[in-house]
Design a protein around this motif. Structure first.
Motif, PDB file in Angstrom:
ATOM      1  N   GLY A 240      42.527  35.554  56.439  1.00 28.62           N
ATOM      2  CA  GLY A 240      43.934  35.596  56.087  1.00 28.62           C
ATOM      3  C   GLY A 240      44.212  35.568  54.594  1.00 28.62           C
ATOM      4  N   PHE A 241      43.241  35.127  53.789  1.00 37.51           N
ATOM      5  CA  PHE A 241      43.537  34.987  52.365  1.00 37.51           C
ATOM      6  C   PHE A 241      43.429  36.306  51.608  1.00 37.51           C
ATOM      7  CE2 PHE A 241      39.945  35.396  49.464  1.00 37.51           C
ATOM      8  CZ  PHE A 241      38.875  35.493  50.329  1.00 37.51           C
ATOM      9  N   LEU A 242      42.751  37.322  52.177  1.00 41.03           N
ATOM     10  CA  LEU A 242      42.471  38.533  51.411  1.00 41.03           C
ATOM     11  C   LEU A 242      43.723  39.302  50.998  1.00 41.03           C
ATOM     12  CD1 LEU A 242      39.307  40.352  52.817  1.00 41.03           C
ATOM     13  CD2 LEU A 242      39.636  39.243  50.608  1.00 41.03           C
ATOM     14  N   GLY A 243      44.717  39.391  51.908  1.00 43.49           N
ATOM     15  CA  GLY A 243      45.912  40.151  51.576  1.00 43.49           C
ATOM     16  C   GLY A 243      46.649  39.595  50.369  1.00 43.49           C
ATOM     17  N   PRO A 244      47.091  38.328  50.408  1.00 44.60           N
ATOM     18  CA  PRO A 244      47.757  37.751  49.238  1.00 44.60           C
ATOM     19  C   PRO A 244      46.859  37.682  48.001  1.00 44.60           C
ATOM     20  CG  PRO A 244      48.219  36.464  51.199  1.00 44.60           C
ATOM     21  CD  PRO A 244      47.140  37.435  51.575  1.00 44.60           C
ATOM     22  N   PHE A 245      45.564  37.412  48.208  1.00 51.23           N
ATOM     23  CA  PHE A 245      44.655  37.323  47.060  1.00 51.23           C
ATOM     24  C   PHE A 245      44.528  38.674  46.372  1.00 51.23           C
ATOM     25  CE2 PHE A 245      40.694  37.294  44.795  1.00 51.23           C
ATOM     26  CZ  PHE A 245      40.568  36.007  44.308  1.00 51.23           C
ATOM     27  N   GLY A 246      44.244  39.702  47.155  1.00 49.16           N
ATOM     28  CA  GLY A 246      44.078  41.027  46.572  1.00 49.16           C
ATOM     29  C   GLY A 246      45.347  41.538  45.922  1.00 49.16           C
ATOM     30  N   GLY A 247      46.497  41.229  46.554  1.00 52.47           N
ATOM     31  CA  GLY A 247      47.753  41.693  45.994  1.00 52.47           C
ATOM     32  C   GLY A 247      48.138  40.975  44.725  1.00 52.47           C
ATOM     33  N   GLY A 248      47.865  39.663  44.647  1.00 52.31           N
ATOM     34  CA  GLY A 248      48.364  38.856  43.544  1.00 52.31           C
ATOM     35  C   GLY A 248      47.383  38.567  42.436  1.00 52.31           C
ATOM     36  N   VAL A 249      46.138  39.038  42.541  1.00 54.57           N
ATOM     37  CA  VAL A 249      45.130  38.665  41.551  1.00 54.57           C
ATOM     38  C   VAL A 249      45.462  39.211  40.167  1.00 54.57           C
ATOM     39  CG1 VAL A 249      43.607  40.673  41.871  1.00 54.57           C
ATOM     40  CG2 VAL A 249      42.625  38.436  41.237  1.00 54.57           C
ATOM     41  N   VAL A 250      46.282  40.251  40.097  1.00 54.49           N
ATOM     42  CA  VAL A 250      46.635  40.822  38.797  1.00 54.49           C
ATOM     43  C   VAL A 250      47.923  40.236  38.226  1.00 54.49           C
ATOM     44  CG1 VAL A 250      45.470  42.990  39.347  1.00 54.49           C
ATOM     45  CG2 VAL A 250      47.914  42.753  39.820  1.00 54.49           C
ATOM     46  N   ALA A 251      48.629  39.394  38.999  1.00 54.51           N
ATOM     47  CA  ALA A 251      49.968  38.956  38.596  1.00 54.51           C
ATOM     48  C   ALA A 251      49.979  38.222  37.264  1.00 54.51           C
ATOM     49  CB  ALA A 251      50.573  38.066  39.679  1.00 54.51           C
ATOM     50  N   SER A 252      48.959  37.432  36.997  1.00 55.81           N
ATOM     51  CA  SER A 252      48.952  36.625  35.773  1.00 55.81           C
ATOM     52  C   SER A 252      48.267  37.313  34.605  1.00 55.81           C
ATOM     53  CB  SER A 252      48.266  35.278  36.042  1.00 55.81           C
ATOM     54  OG  SER A 252      46.912  35.466  36.392  1.00 55.81           O
ATOM     55  N   VAL A 253      47.737  38.525  34.812  1.00 52.64           N
ATOM     56  CA  VAL A 253      46.971  39.186  33.743  1.00 52.64           C
ATOM     57  C   VAL A 253      47.501  40.591  33.452  1.00 52.64           C
ATOM     58  CG1 VAL A 253      44.881  37.853  34.176  1.00 52.64           C
ATOM     59  CG2 VAL A 253      45.232  40.003  35.404  1.00 52.64           C
ATOM     60  N   LEU A 254      48.760  40.838  33.764  1.00 51.68           N
ATOM     61  CA  LEU A 254      49.317  42.170  33.512  1.00 51.68           C
ATOM     62  C   LEU A 254      49.273  42.547  32.028  1.00 51.68           C
ATOM     63  CD1 LEU A 254      52.342  42.162  35.987  1.00 51.68           C
ATOM     64  CD2 LEU A 254      50.102  43.230  36.284  1.00 51.68           C
ATOM     65  N   PRO A 255      49.564  41.631  31.101  1.00 52.32           N
ATOM     66  CA  PRO A 255      49.434  42.008  29.682  1.00 52.32           C
ATOM     67  C   PRO A 255      48.008  42.423  29.311  1.00 52.32           C
ATOM     68  CG  PRO A 255      50.737  40.010  29.905  1.00 52.32           C
ATOM     69  CD  PRO A 255      50.137  40.281  31.257  1.00 52.32           C
ATOM     70  N   GLU A 256      47.008  41.737  29.867  1.00 54.30           N
ATOM     71  CA  GLU A 256      45.618  42.066  29.558  1.00 54.30           C
ATOM     72  C   GLU A 256      45.210  43.411  30.169  1.00 54.30           C
ATOM     73  OE1 GLU A 256      46.450  38.132  28.555  1.00 54.30           O
ATOM     74  OE2 GLU A 256      46.691  39.047  30.541  1.00 54.30           O
ATOM     75  N   ILE A 257      45.673  43.689  31.383  1.00 57.28           N
ATOM     76  CA  ILE A 257      45.383  44.987  32.004  1.00 57.28           C
ATOM     77  C   ILE A 257      46.042  46.098  31.196  1.00 57.28           C
ATOM     78  CG2 ILE A 257      45.808  46.434  34.029  1.00 57.28           C
ATOM     79  CD1 ILE A 257      45.482  43.984  35.760  1.00 57.28           C
ATOM     80  N   GLY A 258      47.290  45.861  30.772  1.00 54.92           N
ATOM     81  CA  GLY A 258      47.968  46.857  29.962  1.00 54.92           C
ATOM     82  C   GLY A 258      47.237  47.134  28.666  1.00 54.92           C
ATOM     83  N   ALA A 259      46.768  46.068  28.003  1.00 57.31           N
ATOM     84  CA  ALA A 259      46.044  46.243  26.746  1.00 57.31           C
ATOM     85  C   ALA A 259      44.738  47.006  26.949  1.00 57.31           C
ATOM     86  CB  ALA A 259      45.760  44.877  26.115  1.00 57.31           C
ATOM     87  N   ALA A 260      44.054  46.736  28.056  1.00 57.02           N
ATOM     88  CA  ALA A 260      42.768  47.381  28.313  1.00 57.02           C
ATOM     89  C   ALA A 260      42.915  48.852  28.683  1.00 57.02           C
ATOM     90  CB  ALA A 260      42.022  46.641  29.425  1.00 57.02           C
ATOM     91  N   THR A 261      44.056  49.200  29.269  1.00 52.91           N
ATOM     92  CA  THR A 261      44.248  50.588  29.733  1.00 52.91           C
ATOM     93  C   THR A 261      45.251  51.357  28.873  1.00 52.91           C
ATOM     94  OG1 THR A 261      45.909  49.795  31.327  1.00 52.91           O
ATOM     95  CG2 THR A 261      43.638  50.028  32.116  1.00 52.91           C
TER      96      THR A 261
END
Length: 379
Positions: free
Chosen positions: A17-38
């Motif tokens: 049961g944890f995979l759906g929320p985990f996979g969906g939300g794992v990027v929520a706190s690192v959007l600035p870092e993902i943006g900088a990397a891409t």
């Protein structure tokens, strides 16, 4: 099969049961870092949330019915393997476009786990204890939501891509363990039909699920923006703040399930919707960090009341194709998470307070109107 393996498989049914929320939300706190990397803005990086949750939600409209036809055990195991491969592809993606594509594949694969696991619970758990079982499943989903922003934030201290390696490893372990073999036994029922799942009462419950996720747990990314803009929190600190929501869910989901068994799904859902709406307003407007953290923590309890309640309502019904019905409700639920970044990111840029107040008002007004009056919860 040994008793130990049977117990492990039963535990894996909940752990999945944890995979759906985990996979969906794992990027929520690192959007600035993902943006900088891409090479894009944090707002554009928020599309990684929609890229996962959109295909996830759309596929779940039919995945419960298709998985029941193909066999739950085989379908879930295949989905775990596909999820592992897609997660590794996300970890290796060099551009935002490839990351979005791999996130979409993650979402499609995960669509064939969450609703089938819920239907499997309904098949093996006595009706009188279904609320408590769904509460435990909800606790695992809360664990996924809790660990996602924290793991993402911690990974970002080195490289955010490591978060996807963690997801891949978790899915691979679940694929090896499998599900209880009793679920492979023939039921003697005719093949499920999608139209049996698309009943008016199911669609109404789905609307409540959409709002319950989109206007509560789906606001994680928005609170992360506010935590950086207003309080200047670093990635790990943002992850810790968002973690409180899921911790509350882990600690209380089973009690919420017991509450459902006692007072019914409808009352529990409405209690969670009204309380959750008020808490979202506090989290989005308070100027004290401790008050924001406290409101978000308690909002996690309200979210469990809504999300476990809608699952109990649809699985406690006596209609045919309960697996397909819960699949439809879950599709609506995660559609809320997919729509929230698209709808609320521009609103946050224009009016930060309104981006929290508007979804809270919609939740408080629409949920009581949409929730079916006849309580179908077990008990």
């Amino acid at each position: 099969m040994s008793a130990a393996r049977a117990s492990l498989q039963r535990a894996a049914l909940y752990a999945g049961g944890f995979l759906g929320p985990f996979g969906g939300g794992v990027v929520a706190s690192v959007l600035p870092e993902i943006g900088a990397a891409t090479g894009v803005s944090a707002g554009a990086a928020a599309s990684t949330l929609t890229a996962y949750l959109g295909p996830f939600a759309l596929t779940m409209l039919v995945s419960g019915t298709l998985g029941a036809r193909w066999g739950r055990v085989r379908t879930v195991r295949t989905a775990y393997i596909a999820y592992t491969c897609a997660s590794l592809a996300s970890a290796l993606a060099p551009t935002l476009g490839l990351l979005l594509a791999s996130r979409a594949l993650q979402g499609v694969a995960n669509a064939f786990t969450t609703p089938l696991l819920l239907a499997a619970l309904a098949a093996i758990v006595p009706r009188a204890r279904l609320g408590r079982a769904l509460g435990l499943f909800g606790a695992m989903q809360a664990a996924g939501q809790t660990s996602a922003p924290l793991v993402g934030g911690l990974a970002a201290e080195v490289d955010w891509r490591w978060a996807f390696v963690v997801i891949a490893a978790a899915a691979a372990v679940l694929a090896v363990i499998g599900l209880p073999e009793q679920l492979t036994a023939p039921t003697g029922e005719p093949p499920p039909r999608l139209r049996d799942a698309l009943r008016p009462d199911v669609l109404r419950i789905g609307v409540v699920a959409l709002l319950g996720w989109g206007a509560l747990g789906g606001l994680n990314f928005l609170l992360a923006f506010r935590a950086e803009d207003v309080f200047g929190l670093a990635p790990t600190q943002r992850g810790l703040l968002l973690t409180g929501f899921g911790v509350a869910g882990i600690l209380t989901a089973r009690r919420v399930g017991t509450l459902i068994d006692r007072i019914g799904a409808r009352r529990t859902v409405l209690l969670g919707a009204l309380a959750g709406a008020a808490l979202v307003v506090v989290a989005g407007t308070a100027g004290l960090l401790w008050l924001v953290a406290a409101a978000w923590f308690v909002a996690g309890i309200a979210s469990q009341c809504v999300l476990v309640g809608v699952n109990a309502a649809v699985l406690g019904s006596r209609g045919r194709n309960r697996g397909g019905a819960v699949s439809v409700v879950q599709a609506f639920r995660f559609s809320g998470g997919a729509v929230a970044p698209l709808a609320l990111t521009p609103l946050y840029a224009a009016a930060p307070v309104a981006s929290f107040v508007v979804p809270a008002l919609v939740l408080a007004v629409v949920a009581p109107l949409a929730m079916p009056r006849r309580d179908t919860a077990p008990g």
